[in-house]
Design a protein around this motif. Sequence first.
Motif, PDB file in Angstrom:
ATOM      1  N   ALA A   1     -89.438 -58.359 -14.493  1.00  0.00           N
ATOM      2  CA  ALA A   1     -89.765 -56.937 -14.361  1.00  0.00           C
ATOM      3  C   ALA A   1     -91.207 -56.748 -13.920  1.00  0.00           C
ATOM      4  O   ALA A   1     -91.501 -55.936 -13.031  1.00  0.00           O
ATOM      5  CB  ALA A   1     -89.517 -56.233 -15.685  1.00  0.00           C
ATOM      6  N   LEU A   2     -92.132 -57.512 -14.513  1.00  0.00           N
ATOM      7  CA  LEU A   2     -93.543 -57.381 -14.149  1.00  0.00           C
ATOM      8  C   LEU A   2     -93.793 -57.787 -12.707  1.00  0.00           C
ATOM      9  O   LEU A   2     -94.677 -57.232 -12.037  1.00  0.00           O
ATOM     10  CB  LEU A   2     -94.409 -58.217 -15.094  1.00  0.00           C
ATOM     11  CG  LEU A   2     -94.564 -57.666 -16.520  1.00  0.00           C
ATOM     12  CD1 LEU A   2     -95.335 -58.640 -17.379  1.00  0.00           C
ATOM     13  CD2 LEU A   2     -95.264 -56.318 -16.490  1.00  0.00           C
ATOM     14  N   ASN A   3     -93.063 -58.756 -12.194  1.00  0.00           N
ATOM     15  CA  ASN A   3     -93.217 -59.162 -10.798  1.00  0.00           C
ATOM     16  C   ASN A   3     -92.959 -58.013  -9.833  1.00  0.00           C
ATOM     17  O   ASN A   3     -93.494 -57.984  -8.722  1.00  0.00           O
ATOM     18  CB  ASN A   3     -92.273 -60.320 -10.474  1.00  0.00           C
ATOM     19  CG  ASN A   3     -92.764 -61.638 -11.036  1.00  0.00           C
ATOM     20  OD1 ASN A   3     -93.959 -61.806 -11.272  1.00  0.00           O
ATOM     21  ND2 ASN A   3     -91.849 -62.574 -11.246  1.00  0.00           N
ATOM     22  N   ARG A   4     -92.170 -57.051 -10.288  1.00  0.00           N
ATOM     23  CA  ARG A   4     -91.799 -55.942  -9.401  1.00  0.00           C
ATOM     24  C   ARG A   4     -92.708 -54.720  -9.561  1.00  0.00           C
ATOM     25  O   ARG A   4     -92.871 -53.958  -8.596  1.00  0.00           O
ATOM     26  CB  ARG A   4     -90.342 -55.551  -9.670  1.00  0.00           C
ATOM     27  CG  ARG A   4     -89.349 -56.645  -9.248  1.00  0.00           C
ATOM     28  CD  ARG A   4     -87.952 -56.350  -9.766  1.00  0.00           C
ATOM     29  NE  ARG A   4     -86.956 -57.279  -9.244  1.00  0.00           N
ATOM     30  CZ  ARG A   4     -86.713 -58.480  -9.759  1.00  0.00           C
ATOM     31  NH1 ARG A   4     -87.395 -58.883 -10.825  1.00  0.00           N
ATOM     32  NH2 ARG A   4     -85.802 -59.266  -9.217  1.00  0.00           N
TER      33      ARG A   4
ATOM     34  N   ALA B   1     -95.589 -43.160 -13.304  1.00  0.00           N
ATOM     35  CA  ALA B   1     -95.058 -43.049 -14.665  1.00  0.00           C
ATOM     36  C   ALA B   1     -93.904 -44.021 -14.953  1.00  0.00           C
ATOM     37  O   ALA B   1     -93.936 -44.722 -15.980  1.00  0.00           O
ATOM     38  CB  ALA B   1     -94.629 -41.607 -14.939  1.00  0.00           C
ATOM     39  N   PRO B   2     -92.870 -44.124 -14.098  1.00  0.00           N
ATOM     40  CA  PRO B   2     -91.787 -45.067 -14.404  1.00  0.00           C
ATOM     41  C   PRO B   2     -92.278 -46.506 -14.489  1.00  0.00           C
ATOM     42  O   PRO B   2     -91.841 -47.271 -15.359  1.00  0.00           O
ATOM     43  CB  PRO B   2     -90.805 -44.874 -13.243  1.00  0.00           C
ATOM     44  CG  PRO B   2     -91.083 -43.508 -12.722  1.00  0.00           C
ATOM     45  CD  PRO B   2     -92.548 -43.316 -12.886  1.00  0.00           C
ATOM     46  N   ALA B   3     -93.205 -46.888 -13.617  1.00  0.00           N
ATOM     47  CA  ALA B   3     -93.723 -48.255 -13.634  1.00  0.00           C
ATOM     48  C   ALA B   3     -94.527 -48.517 -14.902  1.00  0.00           C
ATOM     49  O   ALA B   3     -94.430 -49.598 -15.505  1.00  0.00           O
ATOM     50  CB  ALA B   3     -94.579 -48.497 -12.396  1.00  0.00           C
TER      51      ALA B   3
ATOM     52  N   THR C   1     -85.562 -49.787 -10.198  1.00  0.00           N
ATOM     53  CA  THR C   1     -84.203 -50.115 -10.640  1.00  0.00           C
ATOM     54  C   THR C   1     -84.089 -51.593 -10.964  1.00  0.00           C
ATOM     55  O   THR C   1     -83.526 -51.979 -12.004  1.00  0.00           O
ATOM     56  CB  THR C   1     -83.191 -49.731  -9.560  1.00  0.00           C
ATOM     57  OG1 THR C   1     -83.295 -48.329  -9.284  1.00  0.00           O
ATOM     58  CG2 THR C   1     -81.775 -50.045 -10.013  1.00  0.00           C
ATOM     59  N   ALA C   2     -84.637 -52.443 -10.095  1.00  0.00           N
ATOM     60  CA  ALA C   2     -84.568 -53.888 -10.317  1.00  0.00           C
ATOM     61  C   ALA C   2     -85.352 -54.298 -11.561  1.00  0.00           C
ATOM     62  O   ALA C   2     -84.912 -55.161 -12.335  1.00  0.00           O
ATOM     63  CB  ALA C   2     -85.094 -54.629  -9.092  1.00  0.00           C
ATOM     64  N   ALA C   3     -86.522 -53.668 -11.768  1.00  0.00           N
ATOM     65  CA  ALA C   3     -87.319 -53.988 -12.950  1.00  0.00           C
ATOM     66  C   ALA C   3     -86.592 -53.575 -14.227  1.00  0.00           C
ATOM     67  O   ALA C   3     -86.611 -54.299 -15.230  1.00  0.00           O
ATOM     68  CB  ALA C   3     -88.674 -53.306 -12.862  1.00  0.00           C
TER      69      ALA C   3
ATOM     70  N   ARG D   1     -83.363 -53.362 -14.654  1.00  0.00           N
ATOM     71  CA  ARG D   1     -82.266 -54.305 -14.885  1.00  0.00           C
ATOM     72  C   ARG D   1     -82.780 -55.619 -15.455  1.00  0.00           C
ATOM     73  O   ARG D   1     -82.142 -56.232 -16.323  1.00  0.00           O
ATOM     74  CB  ARG D   1     -81.518 -54.541 -13.568  1.00  0.00           C
ATOM     75  CG  ARG D   1     -80.667 -53.358 -13.134  1.00  0.00           C
ATOM     76  CD  ARG D   1     -80.055 -53.596 -11.770  1.00  0.00           C
ATOM     77  NE  ARG D   1     -79.175 -52.488 -11.386  1.00  0.00           N
ATOM     78  CZ  ARG D   1     -78.667 -52.334 -10.160  1.00  0.00           C
ATOM     79  NH1 ARG D   1     -78.960 -53.221  -9.203  1.00  0.00           N
ATOM     80  NH2 ARG D   1     -77.882 -51.304  -9.895  1.00  0.00           N
ATOM     81  N   ALA D   2     -83.958 -56.072 -14.987  1.00  0.00           N
ATOM     82  CA  ALA D   2     -84.539 -57.314 -15.507  1.00  0.00           C
ATOM     83  C   ALA D   2     -84.873 -57.169 -16.996  1.00  0.00           C
ATOM     84  O   ALA D   2     -84.611 -58.068 -17.799  1.00  0.00           O
ATOM     85  CB  ALA D   2     -85.783 -57.689 -14.715  1.00  0.00           C
ATOM     86  N   LEU D   3     -85.429 -56.017 -17.373  1.00  0.00           N
ATOM     87  CA  LEU D   3     -85.749 -55.795 -18.782  1.00  0.00           C
ATOM     88  C   LEU D   3     -84.490 -55.748 -19.631  1.00  0.00           C
ATOM     89  O   LEU D   3     -84.454 -56.277 -20.743  1.00  0.00           O
ATOM     90  CB  LEU D   3     -86.538 -54.498 -18.942  1.00  0.00           C
ATOM     91  CG  LEU D   3     -87.996 -54.524 -18.480  1.00  0.00           C
ATOM     92  CD1 LEU D   3     -88.612 -53.145 -18.623  1.00  0.00           C
ATOM     93  CD2 LEU D   3     -88.800 -55.539 -19.281  1.00  0.00           C
ATOM     94  N   ALA D   4     -83.448 -55.094 -19.127  1.00  0.00           N
ATOM     95  CA  ALA D   4     -82.188 -55.011 -19.872  1.00  0.00           C
ATOM     96  C   ALA D   4     -81.581 -56.386 -20.094  1.00  0.00           C
ATOM     97  O   ALA D   4     -80.871 -56.607 -21.084  1.00  0.00           O
ATOM     98  CB  ALA D   4     -81.202 -54.109 -19.131  1.00  0.00           C
TER      99      ALA D   4
END
Length: 406
Positions: free
Chosen positions: A20-23, A30-32, A6-8, A10-13
């Motif tokens: 996002a990559l840090n997370r 698959a989601p990652a 979820t945090a990744a 939001r970072a991309l958005a």
Amino acid sequence: MDSLITAAARALAAGDPLGALNRVALRDDAPALALRGIAMAQLGDLERAKALVRSAARAFGAKEAVARARCIVAEAEIALAARDLGWPAKTLDAARATLEAHGDRLNAAYARYLEIRRLLLIGRLDEAERRLAELDPAPFPPASRAAHELVVAGIALRRLKTQPARAALARAAHAARYAGIPALMAEVESASQVLDSPAARLISRREERLLLLEEVEALLASKALVVDACRLVVRDEDTVVSLARRPVLFTLARALAEAWPDDVPRDALVERAFRLRLADESHRARLRVEMGRLRAELGTLATISATPRGFALAPCAASEVVVLAQPVDEAHAAVLACLGDGESWSSSALALALGASQRTVQRSLDALAAAGKVQWFGRGRARRWVTPPVPGFATTLLLPAPLLDE
């Protein structure tokens, strides 16, 4: 969905791919994989991004149709950024239909925008405009509204409607600022610069000056007879005659228009149209034939009369004759115009966008590379061509579009 995913997302958005990559950088679910692919795309590594998104689509499996469809949309966006215009449009259309069937209106609309942007790149403006009219951006978040207005502005610019383009870019800038995404704001700013950059040269009575797009629009609405070297047409306020498939006739028309109201010597016309330094009687006979063909093509736009030393052009109804030329003299200007967007293009994508054969485009690329004006990287099908934009010049008039009176 876990908190890191979820945090990744939001970072991309918010336009923060590194956050996002840090997370999710070390995860292979698959989601990652999908989020990592989108992050790599935002960072400009399109080949790695494409591989990650495809891996994510396979990992989601057949039962997760919506997630797979979103991956297909992401891959289509990567293909568009890589100027892979031959990417299968039917695949994107099927993914959009899946998203709509499952109620994901936002991503379905985004898929539609990708379709429209591809149509815009290859000059199919009527179809792009028709599909855009089916979308209402009001319910969508600011980033999607900005994307919508950028497409509206792109169509208006190709049709040389500068006031609607300015209004759309203003709305796009407002939406981009509200979204707070730096890359989106930079894209809007870059698009806005086209309106304030010289777009063409006006040649009249042997004098030249640069024109902005607004001035080009005013010229085409005036009573002048315009020999348009950007679109390869001759036109006045009411009539357009295309000579795009008659290069010799257009060369003669331009030579006569540049000299108007004076005439042009026969030997000068032979040298320019037939690329011959010395003219004999057979060449002059051929010139007379081509002039007859040009008279027939121009019809009621202008007359061409023989003079003691050559030929002269006279408009039938227009008050003056002008030439609208490219902002810079360049034999391969249309190829440079496409490459001028700063993206990397394949020769096949350039051929599709310009409506030319791939062999013709490849010859242009080889000539430009020999002159140091373009560079390539990759090998075989992965080869891409790039060039920095021509400083200070807009290239809108060189890109594919229908006749301006349609």
